[in-house]
Scaffold this motif. Structure first.
Motif, mmCIF file in Angstrom:
data_model
loop_
_atom_site.group_PDB
_atom_site.id
_atom_site.type_symbol
_atom_site.label_atom_id
_atom_site.label_comp_id
_atom_site.label_asym_id
_atom_site.label_seq_id
_atom_site.Cartn_x
_atom_site.Cartn_y
_atom_site.Cartn_z
ATOM 1 N N ASP A 183 0.876 -1.205 0.061
ATOM 2 C CA ASP A 183 0.046 0.004 0.105
ATOM 3 C C ASP A 183 0.963 1.274 -0.050
ATOM 4 O OD1 ASP A 183 1.063 -0.351 2.513
ATOM 5 O OD2 ASP A 183 -0.961 0.113 3.597
ATOM 6 N N GLN A 184 2.119 1.037 -0.133
ATOM 7 C CA GLN A 184 2.906 2.274 -0.090
ATOM 8 C C GLN A 184 3.261 2.896 -1.430
ATOM 9 O OE1 GLN A 184 6.679 1.736 1.939
ATOM 10 N NE2 GLN A 184 7.611 3.865 1.190
ATOM 11 N N ILE A 185 3.077 4.193 -1.741
ATOM 12 C CA ILE A 185 3.205 4.711 -3.021
ATOM 13 C C ILE A 185 4.264 5.777 -3.391
ATOM 14 C CG2 ILE A 185 0.302 4.796 -3.237
ATOM 15 C CD1 ILE A 185 0.844 7.744 -3.045
ATOM 16 N N THR A 186 5.014 5.931 -2.552
ATOM 17 C CA THR A 186 6.384 6.843 -2.649
ATOM 18 C C THR A 186 7.223 6.535 -1.373
ATOM 19 O OG1 THR A 186 7.169 9.121 -3.070
ATOM 20 C CG2 THR A 186 5.247 8.848 -1.265
ATOM 21 N N ASP A 187 8.567 6.990 -1.485
ATOM 22 C CA ASP A 187 9.514 6.692 -0.678
ATOM 23 C C ASP A 187 9.708 8.132 0.130
ATOM 24 O OD1 ASP A 187 10.695 8.170 -3.014
ATOM 25 O OD2 ASP A 187 12.692 7.684 -2.374
ATOM 26 N N LYS A 188 9.120 9.413 -0.500
ATOM 27 C CA LYS A 188 9.256 10.565 -0.016
ATOM 28 C C LYS A 188 8.230 10.729 1.363
ATOM 29 C CE LYS A 188 12.526 11.810 -2.704
ATOM 30 N NZ LYS A 188 13.649 12.150 -2.337
ATOM 31 N N SER A 189 8.697 11.506 2.355
ATOM 32 C CA SER A 189 8.049 12.018 3.497
ATOM 33 C C SER A 189 6.879 12.978 3.133
ATOM 34 C CB SER A 189 8.837 12.680 4.524
ATOM 35 O OG SER A 189 9.383 13.786 4.255
ATOM 36 N N GLN A 190 5.970 12.997 4.120
ATOM 37 C CA GLN A 190 4.827 14.107 4.104
ATOM 38 C C GLN A 190 5.550 15.466 4.082
ATOM 39 O OE1 GLN A 190 2.102 12.993 7.091
ATOM 40 N NE2 GLN A 190 0.934 11.540 5.703
ATOM 41 N N ARG A 191 6.463 15.758 4.804
ATOM 42 C CA ARG A 191 7.279 16.848 4.902
ATOM 43 C C ARG A 191 7.674 17.230 3.327
ATOM 44 N NH1 ARG A 191 9.471 18.908 9.880
ATOM 45 N NH2 ARG A 191 10.824 20.680 9.393
ATOM 46 N N PHE A 192 8.447 16.361 2.639
ATOM 47 C CA PHE A 192 9.135 16.722 1.592
ATOM 48 C C PHE A 192 7.892 17.026 0.483
ATOM 49 C CE2 PHE A 192 9.890 15.390 -2.722
ATOM 50 C CZ PHE A 192 10.930 15.774 -3.011
ATOM 51 N N LEU A 193 6.841 16.371 0.590
ATOM 52 C CA LEU A 193 5.499 16.268 -0.307
ATOM 53 C C LEU A 193 4.830 17.880 -0.200
ATOM 54 C CD1 LEU A 193 4.009 12.941 -0.499
ATOM 55 C CD2 LEU A 193 5.316 14.019 -2.072
ATOM 56 N N ALA A 194 5.202 18.282 1.055
ATOM 57 C CA ALA A 194 4.358 19.435 1.394
ATOM 58 C C ALA A 194 5.203 20.589 0.967
ATOM 59 C CB ALA A 194 4.263 19.719 2.668
ATOM 60 N N ALA A 195 6.594 20.668 1.128
ATOM 61 C CA ALA A 195 7.375 21.520 0.324
ATOM 62 C C ALA A 195 7.308 21.789 -1.391
ATOM 63 C CB ALA A 195 8.921 21.445 0.791
ATOM 64 N N GLU A 196 7.047 20.403 -1.704
ATOM 65 C CA GLU A 196 7.136 20.209 -3.317
ATOM 66 C C GLU A 196 5.641 20.941 -3.704
ATOM 67 O OE1 GLU A 196 9.373 18.339 -5.689
ATOM 68 O OE2 GLU A 196 9.886 19.769 -4.293
#
Length: 299
Positions: A183-196
């Motif tokens: 069920d995992q879709i990325t290796d990036k953290s929520q913190r990283f995705l928020a910045a992006e």
């Protein structure tokens, strides 16, 4: 039937549709997109598990020619990040734009010369072709440039032929246990995705008004269950860029914050309290130490 799992690098010149392709394959947004080249700056993994097969797609920055005005440390970082993604992958998807072959496409092809993994050529945006009859001779001519494992005309935006592309990719996934939970879709953290997401909204709002010397750093990410508190610092290189970003009476930064907050709430499934700050940090995009402190690190 045994499990298969493998890494698939998605490469190509800037603004050719790599992030759009990965998001469409995943059925979920993981990489940010905009009309501007070089929106993607980092390797971003998108993980898709279908039955016994796990595809680990690696979205990469666009490989580009380092002309004099683009030979900054951040540009070199992006080229290195894209090239590094080619190491030890099981398959490469090389994406180009319709019936155009540019100097930067040629640069990407040359980077692939020593890659032993099979390379699939994905010809994107075929939905925009006025004369579909031109496609077949073009595919034949571009196919002569390398011994591609397959050539697939696609539309990443509309999903055209993506099942066919994924069928070709699946042929090259080795037998292996899955590396990630199903069920995992990325290796990036929520913190990283928020910045992006903040950076994406800035690029979409400002178009060509703000040069590439802008980045976003998350200073606070506090999850209180129903509410997530996020403070993001936007770094620019000149006072004039800060003025453009804030806008008259702060209207532009408010609009950027609103758009980013709404998408963060969809991503996180919680209410988001977002604070944006803008700061001038001269020369950060050409300073390797500053880049490393901001997360632009290949280690």
């Amino acid at each position: 039937m045994s499990e298969t799992c493998g890494f698939v690098a998605i490469v190509g010149r800037p603004n050719v549709g790599k992030s759009t392709l990965m998001n469409r394959l995943l059925g979920q947004k993981v990489s940010i997109t905009s009309r501007r080249p070089q929106t993607t700056r980092h390797q971003v993994m998108g993980i898709k598990t279908e039955g016994e097969a796990q595809f680990i797609y690696v979205d990469t920055p666009g490989i580009h020619i380092l002309a004099k005005d683009r030979n900054k440390a951040i540009n070199r970082f992006m080229n290195q990040a894209a090239t590094q993604a080619l190491r030890d992958v099981d398959c490469v998807v090389f994406i180009i734009d319709r019936t155009r072959w540019s100097d930067e496409d040629q640069v990407v092809l040359e980077r692939l010369e020593h890659v032993t993994a099979p390379v699939i050529l994905a010809v994107n945006k075929v939905d925009r072709l006025q004369d579909k009859r031109a496609l077949l001779p073009w595919l034949e001519s571009v196919g002569a440039r390398r011994d591609f494992a397959a050539i697939v005309p696609i539309s990443a935006k509309h999903g055209t032929n993506l099942p066919e592309l994924e069928t070709e990719v699946a042929k090259h996934l080795p037998e292996s246990p899955h590396y990630f939970p199903d069920d995992q879709i990325t290796d990036k953290s929520q913190r990283f995705l928020a910045a992006e997401l903040v950076r994406e909204k800035i690029m979409r709002q400002l178009g060509d008004e703000l040069p590439y010397q802008m980045t976003v750093e998350i200073e606070e990410f506090r999850d209180e269950g129903r509410v997530v508190h996020i403070s993001a610092l936007v770094l620019v290189e000149r006072a004039g860029q800060k003025k453009i970003l804030i806008g008259e009476n702060g209207e532009r930064i408010k609009a950027i914050g609103r758009d980013a907050r709404l998408e963060m709430e969809r991503l996180l499934g919680a209410k988001v309290m977002l604070n944006l700050w803008v700061k001038v940090k001269r020369g950060w995009s050409d300073n390797e130490r500053a880049l490393k402190s901001l997360g632009y690190d290949l280690e």
